[in-house]
Design a protein around this motif. Sequence first.
Motif, PDB file in Angstrom:
ATOM      1  N   THR A  37       0.823  -1.249   0.008  1.00  0.00           N
ATOM      2  CA  THR A  37       0.037   0.158  -0.039  1.00  0.00           C
ATOM      3  C   THR A  37       0.929   1.268  -0.040  1.00  0.00           C
ATOM      4  O   THR A  37       1.846   1.160   0.671  1.00  0.00           O
ATOM      5  CB  THR A  37      -0.932   0.045   1.314  1.00  0.00           C
ATOM      6  N   VAL A  38       0.330   2.328  -0.463  1.00  0.00           N
ATOM      7  CA  VAL A  38       1.056   3.500  -0.688  1.00  0.00           C
ATOM      8  C   VAL A  38       0.131   4.526  -0.009  1.00  0.00           C
ATOM      9  O   VAL A  38      -0.984   4.838  -0.246  1.00  0.00           O
ATOM     10  CB  VAL A  38       1.321   3.878  -2.200  1.00  0.00           C
ATOM     11  N   HIS A  39       0.911   5.359   0.995  1.00  0.00           N
ATOM     12  CA  HIS A  39       0.251   6.245   1.788  1.00  0.00           C
ATOM     13  C   HIS A  39       0.776   7.694   1.441  1.00  0.00           C
ATOM     14  O   HIS A  39       1.730   7.927   1.882  1.00  0.00           O
ATOM     15  CB  HIS A  39       0.490   5.867   3.363  1.00  0.00           C
ATOM     16  N   VAL A  40      -0.196   8.565   0.834  1.00  0.00           N
ATOM     17  CA  VAL A  40       0.397   9.729   0.173  1.00  0.00           C
ATOM     18  C   VAL A  40      -0.081  11.023   0.830  1.00  0.00           C
ATOM     19  O   VAL A  40      -1.182  11.031   1.501  1.00  0.00           O
ATOM     20  CB  VAL A  40      -0.118   9.698  -1.243  1.00  0.00           C
ATOM     21  N   GLY A  41       0.648  12.016   1.027  1.00  0.00           N
ATOM     22  CA  GLY A  41       0.259  13.336   1.761  1.00  0.00           C
ATOM     23  C   GLY A  41       0.206  14.126   0.479  1.00  0.00           C
ATOM     24  O   GLY A  41       1.403  14.302  -0.260  1.00  0.00           O
ATOM     25  N   ILE A  42      -0.643  14.963   0.140  1.00  0.00           N
ATOM     26  CA  ILE A  42      -0.703  15.742  -1.146  1.00  0.00           C
ATOM     27  C   ILE A  42       0.351  16.864  -0.917  1.00  0.00           C
ATOM     28  O   ILE A  42       0.468  17.705  -0.031  1.00  0.00           O
ATOM     29  CB  ILE A  42      -2.287  16.375  -1.327  1.00  0.00           C
ATOM     30  N   GLY A  43       1.221  17.065  -2.021  1.00  0.00           N
ATOM     31  CA  GLY A  43       2.217  18.107  -1.995  1.00  0.00           C
ATOM     32  C   GLY A  43       3.519  17.772  -1.496  1.00  0.00           C
ATOM     33  O   GLY A  43       4.416  18.284  -1.836  1.00  0.00           O
ATOM     34  N   LEU A  44       3.703  16.426  -1.244  1.00  0.00           N
ATOM     35  CA  LEU A  44       4.776  15.954  -0.584  1.00  0.00           C
ATOM     36  C   LEU A  44       5.709  15.188  -1.532  1.00  0.00           C
ATOM     37  O   LEU A  44       6.891  15.320  -1.397  1.00  0.00           O
ATOM     38  CB  LEU A  44       4.583  14.755   0.400  1.00  0.00           C
ATOM     39  N   ASP A  45       5.124  14.791  -2.755  1.00  0.00           N
ATOM     40  CA  ASP A  45       5.904  13.944  -3.717  1.00  0.00           C
ATOM     41  C   ASP A  45       5.906  14.735  -5.018  1.00  0.00           C
ATOM     42  O   ASP A  45       5.203  15.556  -5.483  1.00  0.00           O
ATOM     43  CB  ASP A  45       5.183  12.652  -3.844  1.00  0.00           C
ATOM     44  N   ILE A  46       7.215  14.518  -5.740  1.00  0.00           N
ATOM     45  CA  ILE A  46       7.530  15.228  -7.053  1.00  0.00           C
ATOM     46  C   ILE A  46       6.417  15.196  -8.093  1.00  0.00           C
ATOM     47  O   ILE A  46       6.301  15.962  -8.991  1.00  0.00           O
ATOM     48  CB  ILE A  46       8.954  14.639  -7.564  1.00  0.00           C
ATOM     49  N   ILE A  47       5.830  13.925  -8.107  1.00  0.00           N
ATOM     50  CA  ILE A  47       4.748  13.998  -9.276  1.00  0.00           C
ATOM     51  C   ILE A  47       3.463  14.854  -9.033  1.00  0.00           C
ATOM     52  O   ILE A  47       2.830  14.979  -9.659  1.00  0.00           O
ATOM     53  CB  ILE A  47       4.295  12.430  -9.208  1.00  0.00           C
ATOM     54  N   HIS A  48       3.296  15.235  -7.597  1.00  0.00           N
ATOM     55  CA  HIS A  48       2.471  16.487  -7.274  1.00  0.00           C
ATOM     56  C   HIS A  48       2.424  17.436  -8.046  1.00  0.00           C
ATOM     57  O   HIS A  48       1.490  18.405  -8.191  1.00  0.00           O
ATOM     58  CB  HIS A  48       2.041  16.349  -6.047  1.00  0.00           C
ATOM     59  N   GLU A  49       3.784  17.966  -8.516  1.00  0.00           N
ATOM     60  CA  GLU A  49       4.091  19.086  -9.400  1.00  0.00           C
ATOM     61  C   GLU A  49       3.511  18.839 -10.665  1.00  0.00           C
ATOM     62  O   GLU A  49       3.342  20.179 -11.581  1.00  0.00           O
ATOM     63  CB  GLU A  49       5.351  19.395  -9.353  1.00  0.00           C
ATOM     64  N   HIS A  50       3.391  17.677 -11.182  1.00  0.00           N
ATOM     65  CA  HIS A  50       3.158  17.630 -12.757  1.00  0.00           C
ATOM     66  C   HIS A  50       1.856  17.937 -13.231  1.00  0.00           C
ATOM     67  O   HIS A  50       0.489  17.909 -12.466  1.00  0.00           O
ATOM     68  CB  HIS A  50       3.306  15.968 -12.892  1.00  0.00           C
ATOM     69  N   PRO A  51       1.687  18.410 -14.438  1.00  0.00           N
ATOM     70  CA  PRO A  51       0.434  18.848 -14.966  1.00  0.00           C
ATOM     71  C   PRO A  51      -0.815  17.628 -14.939  1.00  0.00           C
ATOM     72  O   PRO A  51      -1.947  18.063 -14.948  1.00  0.00           O
ATOM     73  CB  PRO A  51       0.566  19.261 -16.295  1.00  0.00           C
ATOM     74  N   ASN A  52      -0.397  16.441 -15.047  1.00  0.00           N
ATOM     75  CA  ASN A  52      -1.382  15.505 -14.947  1.00  0.00           C
ATOM     76  C   ASN A  52      -1.702  15.003 -13.665  1.00  0.00           C
ATOM     77  O   ASN A  52      -2.593  13.846 -13.603  1.00  0.00           O
ATOM     78  CB  ASN A  52      -0.932  14.215 -15.867  1.00  0.00           C
ATOM     79  N   PHE A  53      -1.192  15.303 -12.637  1.00  0.00           N
ATOM     80  CA  PHE A  53      -1.532  15.344 -11.291  1.00  0.00           C
ATOM     81  C   PHE A  53      -3.179  15.274 -11.016  1.00  0.00           C
ATOM     82  O   PHE A  53      -3.614  16.429 -11.332  1.00  0.00           O
ATOM     83  CB  PHE A  53      -0.637  15.675 -10.343  1.00  0.00           C
ATOM     84  N   ASP A  54      -3.797  14.442 -10.645  1.00  0.00           N
ATOM     85  CA  ASP A  54      -5.355  14.505 -10.148  1.00  0.00           C
ATOM     86  C   ASP A  54      -5.498  14.188  -8.718  1.00  0.00           C
ATOM     87  O   ASP A  54      -5.225  13.081  -8.039  1.00  0.00           O
ATOM     88  CB  ASP A  54      -6.030  13.577 -10.980  1.00  0.00           C
ATOM     89  N   GLY A  55      -5.635  15.322  -7.833  1.00  0.00           N
ATOM     90  CA  GLY A  55      -5.608  15.134  -6.297  1.00  0.00           C
ATOM     91  C   GLY A  55      -6.799  14.218  -5.960  1.00  0.00           C
ATOM     92  O   GLY A  55      -6.476  13.685  -5.094  1.00  0.00           O
ATOM     93  N   ALA A  56      -7.927  14.296  -6.615  1.00  0.00           N
ATOM     94  CA  ALA A  56      -9.030  13.449  -6.238  1.00  0.00           C
ATOM     95  C   ALA A  56      -8.717  12.220  -6.396  1.00  0.00           C
ATOM     96  O   ALA A  56      -9.131  11.179  -5.806  1.00  0.00           O
ATOM     97  CB  ALA A  56     -10.254  14.010  -7.162  1.00  0.00           C
ATOM     98  N   ALA A  57      -8.157  11.934  -7.741  1.00  0.00           N
ATOM     99  CA  ALA A  57      -7.884  10.295  -8.062  1.00  0.00           C
ATOM    100  C   ALA A  57      -6.766   9.807  -6.810  1.00  0.00           C
ATOM    101  O   ALA A  57      -6.736   8.572  -6.558  1.00  0.00           O
ATOM    102  CB  ALA A  57      -7.518  10.148  -9.426  1.00  0.00           C
ATOM    103  N   THR A  58      -5.743  10.388  -6.628  1.00  0.00           N
ATOM    104  CA  THR A  58      -4.777  10.064  -5.800  1.00  0.00           C
ATOM    105  C   THR A  58      -5.226   9.865  -4.414  1.00  0.00           C
ATOM    106  O   THR A  58      -5.151   8.935  -3.660  1.00  0.00           O
ATOM    107  CB  THR A  58      -3.458  11.187  -5.808  1.00  0.00           C
ATOM    108  N   GLY A  59      -5.914  10.931  -3.920  1.00  0.00           N
ATOM    109  CA  GLY A  59      -6.754  10.800  -2.792  1.00  0.00           C
ATOM    110  C   GLY A  59      -7.658   9.680  -2.645  1.00  0.00           C
ATOM    111  O   GLY A  59      -7.400   8.848  -1.361  1.00  0.00           O
TER     112      GLY A  59
END
Length: 326
Positions: free
Chosen positions: A176-198
């Motif tokens: 499992t992968v436990h993410v905090g929004i804004g913590l990871d480099i891929i959150h900078e990317h134009p294709n990042f979808d916060g709702a999907a990742t959440g």
Amino acid sequence: MPYEQFDRSRLHLKPLAERAHEIDRSVMIHPDSPCEPFEHESLPLLAERIVESARNERPIIFFCGAHVLRKGNGPLLIDMMERGFLTHLALNGAGAIHDFELAMIGATTESVARYVSEGQFGLWTETGRINDAAREAQHEGIGLGEAVGRLIERDEFPYRQTSVLAAGARLGVPVTVHVGIGLDIIHEHPNFDGAATGAASYADFLVFTQSVSRLEGGVFLNIGTAVTGPEVYLKALAMSRNAARREGRRIAQFTTGVFDIADLGDQLHSEAARNDPRYYFRPYKTVLVRTVADGGASCYVRGDHARTVPALYHQVIAAAKNKQTR
């Protein structure tokens, strides 16, 4: 009126081929790799508890920070999964990124100092495919770890055999992968979808909590994660104990361990005072003290992950062999 937001279309991403990598596959530690000696009085106990938990079909959960994988321990974790000595592996977002890049190109990690100065830190095209996997996870109702593992396997990444995410997907072991929004480099990317990742990471939180709900008689190790691991574990255990109490069960008799480099002194089984800096080190107060106060046991192993994790691995294998010969 909404506040003004940054326009990600202004960003310029570059291919990973143009990045200077600091880590490659030469760091990988395999079961037959020579290991630097490391001894600790708690390792035999932890190994015995892991083998016992496996025999009794109880959970063996590791929550690992990114440095555990950067130190090359992936092949050892995979071997433990295959042998039944690791039933759930939890990672933070950075751990998933390193595993993904190592599987895809055999290298990972950039110079933060160099690339943040150039305005390029984290902005590498291929790594953003994890964001696409998050959308797939949301659509399918699965966790982020499973989705990324499936992607690595499906697209036959050249170094997938040493990917813990791919191994989890292949073996049916939750990673499992436990993410905090804004913590990871891929959150900078134009294709990042916060709702999907959440949604995908929350699905993983519920998978993790399900494993923790069976922790009675099992083992939980917090390896190299000072905030994410202890905090996710704490909430999962609270939920699990709430449900267990209503069902007439207890979750109290289990073993926890912390692997880190901080000097915590000798008094590891009672909470530090609030004016003591150790009080604010979450693995100490949460994993070693508070959550085992009702009858569990805990151990602290201090050292470099390139030495401590291989030492634990070999102790577990030795303990399992001893059990077989008795």
